[in-house]
Design a protein around this motif. Sequence first.
Motif, PDB file in Angstrom:
ATOM      1  N   SER A  17       0.902  -1.234   0.055  1.00 56.48           N
ATOM      2  CA  SER A  17      -0.150   0.082  -0.018  1.00 56.48           C
ATOM      3  C   SER A  17       0.804   1.144  -0.065  1.00 56.48           C
ATOM      4  CB  SER A  17      -0.882   0.070   1.299  1.00 56.48           C
ATOM      5  OG  SER A  17      -1.852  -1.244   0.854  1.00 56.48           O
ATOM      6  N   CYS A  18       2.022   1.344   0.556  1.00 56.01           N
ATOM      7  CA  CYS A  18       2.784   2.489   0.958  1.00 56.01           C
ATOM      8  C   CYS A  18       3.544   2.691  -0.491  1.00 56.01           C
ATOM      9  CB  CYS A  18       3.769   2.102   1.878  1.00 56.01           C
ATOM     10  SG  CYS A  18       3.337   2.282   3.528  1.00 56.01           S
ATOM     11  N   ILE A  21       1.056   4.239  -2.834  1.00 52.60           N
ATOM     12  CA  ILE A  21       0.875   5.688  -2.585  1.00 52.60           C
ATOM     13  C   ILE A  21       2.099   6.528  -2.885  1.00 52.60           C
ATOM     14  CG2 ILE A  21       0.665   7.273  -0.825  1.00 52.60           C
ATOM     15  CD1 ILE A  21      -0.862   5.079   0.845  1.00 52.60           C
ATOM     16  N   THR A  70      -8.430   2.729  -0.386  1.00 52.14           N
ATOM     17  CA  THR A  70      -7.861   4.048   0.019  1.00 52.14           C
ATOM     18  C   THR A  70      -6.326   4.451  -0.531  1.00 52.14           C
ATOM     19  OG1 THR A  70      -9.300   3.723   2.002  1.00 52.14           O
ATOM     20  CG2 THR A  70      -7.408   5.575   1.835  1.00 52.14           C
ATOM     21  N   PRO A  71      -5.421   3.495  -0.712  1.00 51.48           N
ATOM     22  CA  PRO A  71      -4.218   3.887  -0.983  1.00 51.48           C
ATOM     23  C   PRO A  71      -4.045   4.437  -2.470  1.00 51.48           C
ATOM     24  CG  PRO A  71      -4.003   1.752  -0.023  1.00 51.48           C
ATOM     25  CD  PRO A  71      -5.417   2.156   0.031  1.00 51.48           C
ATOM     26  N   ILE A  74      -5.273   8.212  -1.951  1.00 48.88           N
ATOM     27  CA  ILE A  74      -4.362   9.025  -1.834  1.00 48.88           C
ATOM     28  C   ILE A  74      -3.238   9.275  -2.630  1.00 48.88           C
ATOM     29  CG2 ILE A  74      -2.625   9.127   0.331  1.00 48.88           C
ATOM     30  CD1 ILE A  74      -4.442   7.460   1.869  1.00 48.88           C
ATOM     31  N   GLN A  75      -3.214   8.136  -3.536  1.00 43.51           N
ATOM     32  CA  GLN A  75      -2.003   8.025  -4.630  1.00 43.51           C
ATOM     33  C   GLN A  75      -2.284   9.431  -5.519  1.00 43.51           C
ATOM     34  OE1 GLN A  75      -2.023   5.865  -7.938  1.00 43.51           O
ATOM     35  NE2 GLN A  75       0.091   4.994  -7.491  1.00 43.51           N
ATOM     36  N   ILE A  77      -4.171  11.862  -4.869  1.00 39.53           N
ATOM     37  CA  ILE A  77      -4.073  13.414  -4.422  1.00 39.53           C
ATOM     38  C   ILE A  77      -2.666  13.792  -4.488  1.00 39.53           C
ATOM     39  CG2 ILE A  77      -4.450  14.779  -2.409  1.00 39.53           C
ATOM     40  CD1 ILE A  77      -6.772  12.879  -1.636  1.00 39.53           C
ATOM     41  N   LEU A  78      -1.930  12.703  -4.106  1.00 37.57           N
ATOM     42  CA  LEU A  78      -0.438  13.092  -4.027  1.00 37.57           C
ATOM     43  C   LEU A  78      -0.078  13.326  -5.440  1.00 37.57           C
ATOM     44  CD1 LEU A  78       2.218  13.098  -2.432  1.00 37.57           C
ATOM     45  CD2 LEU A  78       2.405  10.669  -2.722  1.00 37.57           C
TER      46      LEU A  78
END
Length: 234
Positions: A17-18, A21, A70-71, A74-75, A77-78
């Motif tokens: 997941s990290c 992201i 969710t990851p 978030i990715q 948006i990043l």
Amino acid sequence: MTSSNEILVSLVTFVSSCFMIFGGAIPYLPQYLQIQKERSAEGFSLKVCLVLITANILRIAFWFGKFYETPLLIQSILMILVMIGMLELCLRIKSQSNMQPSTMRRFLDMDMSCFWLWDSFLDYLQCIGAMIGVVGVITYMCIGNSVFVETIGTLSLMTESTLALPQFIKNYNSHSTKGMSVKMVLLWFLGDSFKTLYFLTRESPLQFLLCGTTQTLIDMLILYQVVFYDNIKD
């Protein structure tokens, strides 16, 4: 034993997941540093930023109609923030050069022949803001329509799948990869390959899998350009 396996699975899931992201943003670090070092952004296509910003705005809108992991949200948006950072650097470097045009091209002029060719960072921010506003309003009005939701998801993935295409075209037109970070493309290739496998193993929507496969193929074509144009130069 079962507890140990659960811990291992949880750890692998967390690491994956990290990587999902932050993995998409990492390839742009070598290009960012190269532009800073050479004080030139001529080898990097700003349309890469356009493609990624558009794709991720659409992907975020898709999330409101059909929740996904969710990851990935978030990715998205990043990645929009990272592309804004790339735009800021390129426009700042350009403004510091001696190549300033006599007539500034502006977003508010609504001249489509100058689209995404503006001379001020503010114009790009205005365009991005307008894109977010338009997509947001349309999504709010049509969020209950399943056909709309699936369409916007497909458009997001189709757009993202072409992210490296502007760079490929720029290299082709200039017959050179000078100014483009080869490390960026290698990281694109590794990231897209991993992402495709991730989508496959996590049973993500089919759109995501098709996107990853197309991106990986375009990455390979750009790496071929690096070898081909270097051989011509030699």
